[in-house]
Motif scaffolding. Structure first.
Motif, PDB file in Angstrom:
ATOM      1  N   ARG A  74       1.136  -1.084   0.113  1.00 48.77           N
ATOM      2  CA  ARG A  74      -0.202   0.128  -0.047  1.00 48.77           C
ATOM      3  C   ARG A  74       0.818   1.067  -0.046  1.00 48.77           C
ATOM      4  O   ARG A  74       0.580   2.046  -0.622  1.00 48.77           O
ATOM      5  CB  ARG A  74      -1.005   0.114   1.204  1.00 48.77           C
ATOM      6  CG  ARG A  74      -1.973   1.096   1.183  1.00 48.77           C
ATOM      7  CD  ARG A  74      -3.292   0.792   1.774  1.00 48.77           C
ATOM      8  NE  ARG A  74      -4.284   1.913   1.462  1.00 48.77           N
ATOM      9  CZ  ARG A  74      -5.267   1.893   0.599  1.00 48.77           C
ATOM     10  NH1 ARG A  74      -5.076   0.843  -0.428  1.00 48.77           N
ATOM     11  NH2 ARG A  74      -5.830   2.730   0.420  1.00 48.77           N
ATOM     12  N   ALA A  75       1.960   1.154   0.898  1.00 51.92           N
ATOM     13  CA  ALA A  75       3.028   2.410   0.788  1.00 51.92           C
ATOM     14  C   ALA A  75       3.355   2.366  -0.599  1.00 51.92           C
ATOM     15  O   ALA A  75       3.771   3.621  -1.141  1.00 51.92           O
ATOM     16  CB  ALA A  75       3.923   2.076   2.028  1.00 51.92           C
ATOM     17  N   LEU A  76       3.850   1.338  -1.097  1.00 56.18           N
ATOM     18  CA  LEU A  76       4.480   1.490  -2.478  1.00 56.18           C
ATOM     19  C   LEU A  76       3.229   2.071  -3.399  1.00 56.18           C
ATOM     20  O   LEU A  76       3.939   2.780  -4.401  1.00 56.18           O
ATOM     21  CB  LEU A  76       4.768  -0.056  -2.800  1.00 56.18           C
ATOM     22  CG  LEU A  76       5.514  -0.108  -4.424  1.00 56.18           C
ATOM     23  CD1 LEU A  76       6.558   0.667  -4.439  1.00 56.18           C
ATOM     24  CD2 LEU A  76       5.622  -1.789  -4.790  1.00 56.18           C
ATOM     25  N   GLY A  77       2.200   2.021  -3.465  1.00 53.96           N
ATOM     26  CA  GLY A  77       1.362   2.412  -4.282  1.00 53.96           C
ATOM     27  C   GLY A  77       1.059   3.944  -3.952  1.00 53.96           C
ATOM     28  O   GLY A  77       0.962   4.778  -4.920  1.00 53.96           O
ATOM     29  N   TRP A  78       1.303   4.337  -2.745  1.00 51.71           N
ATOM     30  CA  TRP A  78       1.325   6.037  -2.575  1.00 51.71           C
ATOM     31  C   TRP A  78       2.454   6.361  -3.167  1.00 51.71           C
ATOM     32  O   TRP A  78       2.527   7.495  -3.521  1.00 51.71           O
ATOM     33  CB  TRP A  78       1.083   6.136  -0.912  1.00 51.71           C
ATOM     34  CG  TRP A  78      -0.372   5.981  -0.658  1.00 51.71           C
ATOM     35  CD1 TRP A  78      -0.869   5.045   0.360  1.00 51.71           C
ATOM     36  CD2 TRP A  78      -1.212   7.079  -1.046  1.00 51.71           C
ATOM     37  NE1 TRP A  78      -2.060   5.286   0.432  1.00 51.71           N
ATOM     38  CE2 TRP A  78      -2.375   6.649  -0.156  1.00 51.71           C
ATOM     39  CE3 TRP A  78      -1.370   8.055  -1.785  1.00 51.71           C
ATOM     40  CZ2 TRP A  78      -3.634   7.129  -0.122  1.00 51.71           C
ATOM     41  CZ3 TRP A  78      -2.490   8.705  -1.639  1.00 51.71           C
ATOM     42  CH2 TRP A  78      -3.707   8.375  -0.905  1.00 51.71           C
ATOM     43  N   VAL A  79       3.850   5.758  -3.102  1.00 55.29           N
ATOM     44  CA  VAL A  79       4.946   6.432  -3.294  1.00 55.29           C
ATOM     45  C   VAL A  79       4.990   6.595  -4.752  1.00 55.29           C
ATOM     46  O   VAL A  79       5.603   7.448  -5.427  1.00 55.29           O
ATOM     47  CB  VAL A  79       6.022   5.725  -2.703  1.00 55.29           C
ATOM     48  CG1 VAL A  79       7.681   6.111  -3.242  1.00 55.29           C
ATOM     49  CG2 VAL A  79       6.249   5.717  -1.077  1.00 55.29           C
ATOM     50  N   LEU A  80       4.638   5.475  -5.369  1.00 51.43           N
ATOM     51  CA  LEU A  80       4.556   5.540  -6.859  1.00 51.43           C
ATOM     52  C   LEU A  80       3.442   6.726  -7.511  1.00 51.43           C
ATOM     53  O   LEU A  80       4.220   7.413  -8.426  1.00 51.43           O
ATOM     54  CB  LEU A  80       3.686   4.113  -7.512  1.00 51.43           C
ATOM     55  CG  LEU A  80       4.720   2.985  -7.549  1.00 51.43           C
ATOM     56  CD1 LEU A  80       3.820   1.785  -8.003  1.00 51.43           C
ATOM     57  CD2 LEU A  80       5.804   3.073  -8.755  1.00 51.43           C
ATOM     58  N   LEU A  81       2.548   7.004  -6.635  1.00 47.03           N
ATOM     59  CA  LEU A  81       1.880   8.249  -6.902  1.00 47.03           C
ATOM     60  C   LEU A  81       2.469   9.500  -6.661  1.00 47.03           C
ATOM     61  O   LEU A  81       2.566  10.478  -7.738  1.00 47.03           O
ATOM     62  CB  LEU A  81       0.497   8.040  -6.249  1.00 47.03           C
ATOM     63  CG  LEU A  81      -0.648   7.281  -6.567  1.00 47.03           C
ATOM     64  CD1 LEU A  81      -1.783   7.059  -5.661  1.00 47.03           C
ATOM     65  CD2 LEU A  81      -1.025   7.231  -7.951  1.00 47.03           C
ATOM     66  N   VAL A  82       3.436   9.744  -5.687  1.00 45.82           N
ATOM     67  CA  VAL A  82       4.154  10.811  -5.537  1.00 45.82           C
ATOM     68  C   VAL A  82       5.176  10.972  -6.420  1.00 45.82           C
ATOM     69  O   VAL A  82       5.704  11.920  -6.903  1.00 45.82           O
ATOM     70  CB  VAL A  82       4.389  11.066  -3.791  1.00 45.82           C
ATOM     71  CG1 VAL A  82       5.186  11.839  -3.530  1.00 45.82           C
ATOM     72  CG2 VAL A  82       3.120  10.949  -3.033  1.00 45.82           C
ATOM     73  N   GLU A  83       5.850   9.733  -6.402  1.00 50.78           N
ATOM     74  CA  GLU A  83       7.337  10.055  -7.283  1.00 50.78           C
ATOM     75  C   GLU A  83       6.783  10.268  -8.600  1.00 50.78           C
ATOM     76  O   GLU A  83       7.667  10.752  -9.604  1.00 50.78           O
ATOM     77  CB  GLU A  83       8.016   8.649  -7.220  1.00 50.78           C
ATOM     78  CG  GLU A  83       8.795   8.405  -5.789  1.00 50.78           C
ATOM     79  CD  GLU A  83       9.747   7.515  -5.802  1.00 50.78           C
ATOM     80  OE1 GLU A  83      10.071   6.791  -6.887  1.00 50.78           O
ATOM     81  OE2 GLU A  83      10.169   7.110  -4.703  1.00 50.78           O
ATOM     82  N   ALA A  84       5.485   9.947  -9.277  1.00 54.89           N
ATOM     83  CA  ALA A  84       5.303  10.266 -10.608  1.00 54.89           C
ATOM     84  C   ALA A  84       5.480  11.793 -10.944  1.00 54.89           C
ATOM     85  O   ALA A  84       5.511  12.088 -11.721  1.00 54.89           O
ATOM     86  CB  ALA A  84       3.885   9.772 -10.958  1.00 54.89           C
ATOM     87  N   LEU A  85       5.209  12.511  -9.717  1.00 50.35           N
ATOM     88  CA  LEU A  85       5.363  13.941  -9.746  1.00 50.35           C
ATOM     89  C   LEU A  85       6.661  14.380 -10.245  1.00 50.35           C
ATOM     90  O   LEU A  85       6.870  15.563 -11.088  1.00 50.35           O
ATOM     91  CB  LEU A  85       5.043  14.416  -8.388  1.00 50.35           C
ATOM     92  CG  LEU A  85       3.494  14.518  -7.860  1.00 50.35           C
ATOM     93  CD1 LEU A  85       3.650  15.190  -6.552  1.00 50.35           C
ATOM     94  CD2 LEU A  85       2.717  15.163  -9.002  1.00 50.35           C
TER      95      LEU A  85
END
Length: 141
Positions: A74-85
């Motif tokens: 779940r944390a990986l999902g959030w970090v993928l979203l943020v790192e896409a920035l």
């Protein structure tokens, strides 16, 4: 193919791609820089900023890798979203400095959008699904 396996393969591909690209910027920024999409080489001692970009990418990849290996999906999902920035920021930088539109959209925007998709799929995979109880709980008399 199960969603978990698809997510794992996509996340691993992003990790390897970002790690490879970052390492290329650290080891040979002068040959890697043209693939970034900007129209000109930094003037003066600006080449050091390319190495900083490489270090940023390696760190982004390591964060994703640690979350994948440790099972914090779940944390990986959030970090993928943020790192896409970061990739959207790279796209914006290339466009703002009159760089290659094809590279801005075909590399940076596509990478960022696929990272968002992977992040959303990861979030979907890990969402909590409330299940209705099979029998009602006993009521106090």
């Amino acid at each position: 193919m199960p969603l978990k396996k698809i997510n794992t393969v996509l996340a691993a591909a992003f990790i390897l791609f970002i790690l490879w690209f970052g390492t290329e910027f650290i080891l040979s920024p002068e040959t890697t820089a043209p693939s970034f999409g900007l129209p000109s080489w930094p003037s003066g001692d600006g080449g050091g900023f390319l190495i900083i970009k490489g270090i940023r990418d390696v760190v982004l990849a390591l964060v994703l890798g640690i979350l994948l290996v440790t099972g914090h999906r779940r944390a990986l999902g959030w970090v993928l979203l943020v790192e896409a920035l970061a990739a959207y920021g790279d796209m914006t930088t290339v466009l703002a400095h009159h760089g290659s539109v094809a590279t801005a959209l075909g590399v940076h925007c596509l990478t960022a959008t696929l990272m968002v998709l992977n992040g959303l799929l990861m979030m979907r995979e890990t969402r909590k699904v409330a299940t209705a109880p099979g029998t009602p709980a006993p009521q106090p008399a």
